[in-house]
Design a protein around this motif. Structure first.
Motif, PDB file in Angstrom:
ATOM      1  N   ALA A  34       0.844  -1.204   0.000  1.00 37.96           N
ATOM      2  CA  ALA A  34       0.000   0.000   0.000  1.00 37.96           C
ATOM      3  C   ALA A  34       0.874   1.246   0.000  1.00 37.96           C
ATOM      4  CB  ALA A  34      -0.934  -0.013   1.203  1.00 37.96           C
ATOM      5  N   ALA A  35       1.950   1.235   0.770  1.00 38.67           N
ATOM      6  CA  ALA A  35       2.859   2.382   0.805  1.00 38.67           C
ATOM      7  C   ALA A  35       3.472   2.605  -0.578  1.00 38.67           C
ATOM      8  CB  ALA A  35       3.953   2.151   1.854  1.00 38.67           C
ATOM      9  N   ALA A  36       3.918   1.531  -1.214  1.00 39.46           N
ATOM     10  CA  ALA A  36       4.533   1.647  -2.540  1.00 39.46           C
ATOM     11  C   ALA A  36       3.555   2.223  -3.569  1.00 39.46           C
ATOM     12  CB  ALA A  36       5.042   0.278  -2.997  1.00 39.46           C
ATOM     13  N   GLU A  37       2.267   1.894  -3.443  1.00 39.63           N
ATOM     14  CA  GLU A  37       1.266   2.458  -4.364  1.00 39.63           C
ATOM     15  C   GLU A  37       1.194   3.976  -4.252  1.00 39.63           C
ATOM     16  OE1 GLU A  37      -2.540   0.610  -3.802  1.00 39.63           O
ATOM     17  OE2 GLU A  37      -1.703  -1.405  -4.080  1.00 39.63           O
ATOM     18  N   HIS A  38       1.605   4.508  -3.110  1.00 40.84           N
ATOM     19  CA  HIS A  38       1.607   5.959  -2.891  1.00 40.84           C
ATOM     20  C   HIS A  38       3.024   6.524  -2.978  1.00 40.84           C
ATOM     21  CE1 HIS A  38      -2.629   6.181  -1.687  1.00 40.84           C
ATOM     22  NE2 HIS A  38      -2.422   4.991  -1.156  1.00 40.84           N
ATOM     23  N   ALA A  39       3.944   5.746  -3.554  1.00 39.95           N
ATOM     24  CA  ALA A  39       5.350   6.129  -3.700  1.00 39.95           C
ATOM     25  C   ALA A  39       5.982   6.475  -2.353  1.00 39.95           C
ATOM     26  CB  ALA A  39       5.505   7.283  -4.694  1.00 39.95           C
ATOM     27  N   LEU A  40       5.649   5.681  -1.340  1.00 47.87           N
ATOM     28  CA  LEU A  40       6.195   5.855   0.000  1.00 47.87           C
ATOM     29  C   LEU A  40       6.909   4.579   0.434  1.00 47.87           C
ATOM     30  CD1 LEU A  40       3.043   7.354   1.770  1.00 47.87           C
ATOM     31  CD2 LEU A  40       5.097   8.623   1.107  1.00 47.87           C
ATOM     32  N   THR A  41       7.878   4.730   1.309  1.00 50.16           N
ATOM     33  CA  THR A  41       8.445   3.559   1.966  1.00 50.16           C
ATOM     34  C   THR A  41       7.510   3.183   3.111  1.00 50.16           C
ATOM     35  OG1 THR A  41       9.705   4.848   3.568  1.00 50.16           O
ATOM     36  CG2 THR A  41      10.797   4.360   1.458  1.00 50.16           C
ATOM     37  N   GLY A  42       7.703   2.015   3.663  1.00 49.93           N
ATOM     38  CA  GLY A  42       6.896   1.605   4.809  1.00 49.93           C
ATOM     39  C   GLY A  42       7.067   2.555   5.982  1.00 49.93           C
ATOM     40  N   ALA A  43       8.308   2.984   6.241  1.00 45.90           N
ATOM     41  CA  ALA A  43       8.566   3.904   7.354  1.00 45.90           C
ATOM     42  C   ALA A  43       7.883   5.249   7.113  1.00 45.90           C
ATOM     43  CB  ALA A  43      10.072   4.095   7.542  1.00 45.90           C
ATOM     44  N   GLN A  44       7.929   5.749   5.879  1.00 46.31           N
ATOM     45  CA  GLN A  44       7.251   7.007   5.565  1.00 46.31           C
ATOM     46  C   GLN A  44       5.750   6.872   5.772  1.00 46.31           C
ATOM     47  OE1 GLN A  44       8.631   7.493   1.549  1.00 46.31           O
ATOM     48  NE2 GLN A  44      10.246   8.929   2.137  1.00 46.31           N
ATOM     49  N   ALA A  45       5.195   5.753   5.356  1.00 47.20           N
ATOM     50  CA  ALA A  45       3.752   5.536   5.493  1.00 47.20           C
ATOM     51  C   ALA A  45       3.361   5.453   6.961  1.00 47.20           C
ATOM     52  CB  ALA A  45       3.342   4.256   4.757  1.00 47.20           C
ATOM     53  N   ARG A  46       4.143   4.747   7.770  1.00 47.46           N
ATOM     54  CA  ARG A  46       3.830   4.645   9.197  1.00 47.46           C
ATOM     55  C   ARG A  46       3.893   6.015   9.871  1.00 47.46           C
ATOM     56  NH1 ARG A  46       6.378  -0.095   8.147  1.00 47.46           N
ATOM     57  NH2 ARG A  46       8.448   0.629   8.732  1.00 47.46           N
ATOM     58  N   LEU A  47       4.926   6.794   9.535  1.00 47.84           N
ATOM     59  CA  LEU A  47       5.066   8.117  10.129  1.00 47.84           C
ATOM     60  C   LEU A  47       3.898   9.011   9.704  1.00 47.84           C
ATOM     61  CD1 LEU A  47       8.228  10.108  10.700  1.00 47.84           C
ATOM     62  CD2 LEU A  47       6.363  11.231   9.530  1.00 47.84           C
ATOM     63  N   LEU A  48       3.550   8.974   8.434  1.00 48.58           N
ATOM     64  CA  LEU A  48       2.442   9.784   7.937  1.00 48.58           C
ATOM     65  C   LEU A  48       1.127   9.370   8.595  1.00 48.58           C
ATOM     66  CD1 LEU A  48       1.617  12.041   6.018  1.00 48.58           C
ATOM     67  CD2 LEU A  48       1.355  10.319   4.229  1.00 48.58           C
ATOM     68  N   SER A  49       0.929   8.091   8.784  1.00 48.28           N
ATOM     69  CA  SER A  49      -0.284   7.609   9.456  1.00 48.28           C
ATOM     70  C   SER A  49      -0.372   8.127  10.887  1.00 48.28           C
ATOM     71  CB  SER A  49      -0.339   6.082   9.451  1.00 48.28           C
ATOM     72  OG  SER A  49      -0.516   5.609   8.133  1.00 48.28           O
ATOM     73  N   LEU A  50       0.758   8.110  11.590  1.00 46.29           N
ATOM     74  CA  LEU A  50       0.781   8.647  12.957  1.00 46.29           C
ATOM     75  C   LEU A  50       0.449  10.136  12.964  1.00 46.29           C
ATOM     76  CD1 LEU A  50       3.979   6.939  14.415  1.00 46.29           C
ATOM     77  CD2 LEU A  50       1.619   6.553  15.149  1.00 46.29           C
ATOM     78  N   LEU A  51       1.044  10.871  12.033  1.00 49.28           N
ATOM     79  CA  LEU A  51       0.826  12.318  12.001  1.00 49.28           C
ATOM     80  C   LEU A  51      -0.564  12.693  11.510  1.00 49.28           C
ATOM     81  CD1 LEU A  51       4.278  13.634  10.735  1.00 49.28           C
ATOM     82  CD2 LEU A  51       3.400  13.528  13.084  1.00 49.28           C
ATOM     83  N   SER A  52      -1.230  11.784  10.833  1.00 48.27           N
ATOM     84  CA  SER A  52      -2.597  12.084  10.391  1.00 48.27           C
ATOM     85  C   SER A  52      -3.557  12.102  11.582  1.00 48.27           C
ATOM     86  CB  SER A  52      -3.072  11.084   9.337  1.00 48.27           C
ATOM     87  OG  SER A  52      -3.323   9.817   9.914  1.00 48.27           O
ATOM     88  N   LEU A  53      -3.145  11.509  12.688  1.00 52.72           N
ATOM     89  CA  LEU A  53      -3.960  11.493  13.902  1.00 52.72           C
ATOM     90  C   LEU A  53      -3.735  12.738  14.749  1.00 52.72           C
ATOM     91  CD1 LEU A  53      -3.372   7.756  14.883  1.00 52.72           C
ATOM     92  CD2 LEU A  53      -5.319   8.735  13.633  1.00 52.72           C
ATOM     93  N   GLU A  54      -2.465  13.164  14.837  1.00 54.87           N
ATOM     94  CA  GLU A  54      -2.128  14.349  15.638  1.00 54.87           C
ATOM     95  C   GLU A  54      -0.693  14.753  15.342  1.00 54.87           C
ATOM     96  OE1 GLU A  54      -1.667  13.666  19.870  1.00 54.87           O
ATOM     97  OE2 GLU A  54      -1.150  11.574  19.505  1.00 54.87           O
ATOM     98  N   PRO A  55      -0.387  16.049  15.446  1.00 57.67           N
ATOM     99  CA  PRO A  55       1.014  16.479  15.324  1.00 57.67           C
ATOM    100  C   PRO A  55       1.818  15.934  16.502  1.00 57.67           C
ATOM    101  CG  PRO A  55      -0.497  18.344  15.097  1.00 57.67           C
ATOM    102  CD  PRO A  55      -1.308  17.171  15.571  1.00 57.67           C
TER     103      PRO A  55
END
Length: 149
Positions: A34-55
């Motif tokens: 799923a991360a690759a479909e958005h041109a993200l690494t797994g770590a980038q996707a996890r970090l972005l998911s965390l930040l989508s909840l709160e800064p």
């Protein structure tokens, strides 16, 4: 001094451990895809998911991702360059910088969540009570390890 014998793990415990391992591996594989479909690494996707909840401050992100703060800085830099994350001062302490998902970043994180069918589809086959029981049991298993929270 004789080495201490470890108690044998019973077959049921072994089976549960293997099933948990299978679930984790399948979820991880799907998350990476799923991360690759958005041109993200797994770590980038996890970090972005965390930040989508709160800064969050960088140090807290590093704790949640279980990595070094310097790694988080690099991940945030790359996501910031794509317009998915921004840095802003912490209103409680202006010396601290928070990383926050931008509107585009929250949209990408939502797309990531929507594309994770493995986590959603098998759970849909369980009743609400079964999902509550599973949640409660998993929560009990991870309670002692609150460093990830």
């Amino acid at each position: 001094m004789a080495p201490q014998k470890r108690p044998r793990i019973d077959p049921l415990t072994l089976e549960v451990v293997e099933l948990i391992g299978t679930v984790v591996a399948r979820y991880h594989d799907e998350y990476e895809d799923a991360a690759a479909e958005h041109a993200l690494t797994g770590a980038q996707a996890r970090l972005l998911s965390l930040l989508s909840l709160e800064p969050l401050p960088m140090r807290r992100l590093a704790q949640k991702l279980r990595c070094e703060p310097s790694n988080v800085t690099g991940i945030v830099d790359r996501l910031e360059a794509r317009g998915l994350v921004e840095r802003r001062p912490d209103p409680a302490d202006r010396r601290v910088k928070l990383a926050a998902a931008t509107a585009e970043g929250r949209a990408v994180a939502g797309g990531l969540r929507d594309s994770l069918k493995f986590a959603r589809e098998p759970l849909a086959g369980l009743s609400e009570q079964e999902r509550l029981t599973l949640r409660d049991l998993l929560s009990r298993m991870v309670e002692p390890d609150d460093t990830a929270a």
